[in-house]
Write an enzyme that holds these catalytic residues in place. Structure first.
Site, PDB file in Angstrom:
ATOM      1  N   ARG A  19     -16.375 -18.692  16.325  1.00 16.60           N
ATOM      2  CA  ARG A  19     -15.694 -17.451  15.928  1.00 16.60           C
ATOM      3  C   ARG A  19     -15.816 -17.241  14.413  1.00 16.60           C
ATOM      4  O   ARG A  19     -16.300 -18.097  13.693  1.00 16.60           O
ATOM      5  CB  ARG A  19     -14.234 -17.439  16.377  1.00 16.60           C
ATOM      6  N   GLY A  20     -15.328 -16.061  13.980  1.00 19.43           N
ATOM      7  CA  GLY A  20     -15.463 -15.675  12.567  1.00 19.43           C
ATOM      8  C   GLY A  20     -16.690 -14.767  12.463  1.00 19.43           C
ATOM      9  O   GLY A  20     -17.776 -15.150  12.931  1.00 19.43           O
ATOM     10  N   ALA A  21     -16.506 -13.593  11.865  1.00 22.51           N
ATOM     11  CA  ALA A  21     -17.572 -12.581  11.888  1.00 22.51           C
ATOM     12  C   ALA A  21     -18.900 -13.088  11.309  1.00 22.51           C
ATOM     13  O   ALA A  21     -19.971 -12.821  11.853  1.00 22.51           O
ATOM     14  CB  ALA A  21     -17.104 -11.337  11.146  1.00 22.51           C
ATOM     15  N   GLY A  22     -18.829 -13.816  10.203  1.00 23.78           N
ATOM     16  CA  GLY A  22     -20.056 -14.332   9.593  1.00 23.78           C
ATOM     17  C   GLY A  22     -20.692 -15.399  10.471  1.00 23.78           C
ATOM     18  O   GLY A  22     -21.915 -15.402  10.701  1.00 23.78           O
ATOM     19  N   ARG A  62     -19.519 -10.214  21.817  1.00 21.09           N
ATOM     20  CA  ARG A  62     -18.273  -9.675  21.231  1.00 21.09           C
ATOM     21  C   ARG A  62     -18.586  -8.318  20.621  1.00 21.09           C
ATOM     22  O   ARG A  62     -19.579  -8.176  19.909  1.00 21.09           O
ATOM     23  CB  ARG A  62     -17.689 -10.636  20.171  1.00 21.09           C
ATOM     24  N   CYS A 128      -5.290 -14.697   9.168  1.00 26.16           N
ATOM     25  CA  CYS A 128      -6.296 -15.237  10.089  1.00 26.16           C
ATOM     26  C   CYS A 128      -7.097 -16.348   9.413  1.00 26.16           C
ATOM     27  O   CYS A 128      -6.532 -17.154   8.655  1.00 26.16           O
ATOM     28  CB  CYS A 128      -7.186 -14.111  10.615  1.00 26.16           C
ATOM     29  N   ASP A 197     -14.275  -7.813   9.693  1.00 24.23           N
ATOM     30  CA  ASP A 197     -15.200  -7.880  10.830  1.00 24.23           C
ATOM     31  C   ASP A 197     -16.191  -6.728  10.723  1.00 24.23           C
ATOM     32  O   ASP A 197     -17.377  -6.885  10.984  1.00 24.23           O
ATOM     33  CB  ASP A 197     -14.449  -7.839  12.154  1.00 24.23           C
ATOM     34  N   ASN A 207     -10.334  -5.454  10.951  1.00 31.01           N
ATOM     35  CA  ASN A 207     -10.187  -6.906  10.811  1.00 31.01           C
ATOM     36  C   ASN A 207      -9.098  -7.385  11.776  1.00 31.01           C
ATOM     37  O   ASN A 207      -8.482  -6.584  12.483  1.00 31.01           O
ATOM     38  CB  ASN A 207      -9.835  -7.246   9.356  1.00 31.01           C
ATOM     39  N   LYS A 208      -8.872  -8.674  11.797  1.00 35.40           N
ATOM     40  CA  LYS A 208      -7.935  -9.289  12.756  1.00 35.40           C
ATOM     41  C   LYS A 208      -6.629  -8.509  12.882  1.00 35.40           C
ATOM     42  O   LYS A 208      -6.061  -8.089  11.878  1.00 35.40           O
ATOM     43  CB  LYS A 208      -7.662 -10.737  12.308  1.00 35.40           C
ATOM     44  N   LYS A 233     -21.417  -6.684   6.825  1.00 41.14           N
ATOM     45  CA  LYS A 233     -20.285  -6.269   7.664  1.00 41.14           C
ATOM     46  C   LYS A 233     -20.023  -4.770   7.502  1.00 41.14           C
ATOM     47  O   LYS A 233     -19.042  -4.253   8.011  1.00 41.14           O
ATOM     48  CB  LYS A 233     -19.053  -7.093   7.320  1.00 41.14           C
TER      49      LYS A 233
END
Ligand code: RI2
Length: 311
Positions: A19-22, A62, A128, A197, A207-208, A233
């Site tokens: 997980r984590g956008a990057g 995702r 987050c 994100d 974002n979260k 992003k």
């Protein structure tokens, strides 16, 4: 990067083991590079078809973080023009290597640039678990600045636990708070640093879930609100009017089966939207910019490809 096949990678991104956008972008890109690396056929038509299938699996894992879309498209750039399968394979592998290297470097650069916005004695808040935001906070601390950090729990996945483990082990004065304590704690905070994100062409942050309540509380308390985001992003599709799909996940992330009557519905959106007017600045690898600059960066990055994407 560990070698993983496309199906396993897509499944692990979907169930949030990765997980984590990057990170999902780097892992998805790496899986495509491994996929072409072990490709044995030499028929270009079949190769394109198989690569397209692999790409779709990764992209479908995702829906919200555009980093995944940008990473995958950067990796497959030029494949259409390749003369043969061998050339296409080398190209995908080279593009993937470059994306992963640049992405890793971008997080480091964001740390160096953003750390200048943290003064000795500052108390900061984060939400987050964002590697870009943590890069800023940890770099400031490594520079010898005495800082305090408030980190939110970030229900339902509790990524805040990862954050406080990371910061606590680094020796930083860290306090964990529940998400609903944000407004209470904001009066003790000087600056907020969150990740991203997706950022739209008009500077809106996705974002979260819960990020927008930090932004609103920061605005009310006159606390600076910074977004730490690599420029991959930024969402090209939003230039052409597309909106960002907000992922919704299952009830089982919030309650156990049988805990509440079956008639009660659960709504579990995992990202939220923060309007540009609540963002003081976006800290990117290209420098500190206003939300209003995102459009220009996107147009410059896309160059002539802008027309392909429009179609
Ligand atoms: P980095 C995460 O999403 C969080 O929303 C975080 O702010 C964002 O990705 C960016 O993370 P999730 O995968 O790329 O936990 O800065 O749903 O690490």
């Amino acid at each position: 990067m560990v070698h993983m096949n496309v199906d396993d990678t897509a499944a692990m991104i979907k169930d949030m083991t990765i997980r984590g956008a990057g990170k999902i972008a780097r892992t998805g890109v790496s899986a495509l590079s491994d996929f072409v690396g072990s490709y044995e056929g030499r028929d270009m038509k079949a190769f394109r078809k198989d690569l397209e299938k692999a790409k779709k699996k990764i992209l479908d894992s995702r829906p919200t973080a555009v980093s995944l879309w940008n990473g995958v498209h950067a990796t497959l750039k030029g494949v259409e023009e390749a003369k043969d399968v061998g050339e296409a394979i080398s190209l995908v592998q080279k593009n993937a290597r470059e994306f992963i290297e640049n992405s890793t470097k971008a997080v480091e650069l964001i740390g160096k640039i953003g750390a200048k916005r943290i003064q000795d004695g500052d108390t900061v808040m984060t939400h987050c678990n964002s590697s870009a935001a943590l890069s800023v906070i940890k770099t400031a601390y490594e520079q010898g600045k005495h800082i305090k950090v408030y980190a939110t729990e970030s229900r339902p996945w509790r990524q805040g636990i990862l954050t406080v483990n990371d910061l606590g082990k680094a020796g930083i004065d860290t306090t964990l708070v529940i998400d609903s304590a944000v407004r209470t704690v904001m009066t003790k905070v000087d600056k907020v640093f969150v990740g991203a994100d997706t950022i739209t062409s008009h500077g809106v942050l996705v974002n979260k879930i819960g990020t927008s309540q930090l932004a609103l509380s920061a605005n009310e308390a006159r606390v600076q609100f910074y977004v730490c985001s690599e420029t991959y992003k930024f969402s090209p599709m939003t230039l052409f009017g597309d909106t960002v799909a907000i992922e919704e996940r299952g009830f089982d992330e919030i309650v156990k089966k049988g805990e509440i009557p079956d008639s009660v519905k659960i709504y579990n959106p995992v990202f939220d939207v923060t309007p540009a007017k609540y963002i003081d600045a976006i800290i990117t690898e290209l420098g500190v910019m206003s939300p209003g600059s995102v459009y220009d960066v996107l147009v410059r990055q896309l160059g002539e490809r802008i027309f392909q994407i429009k179609e």
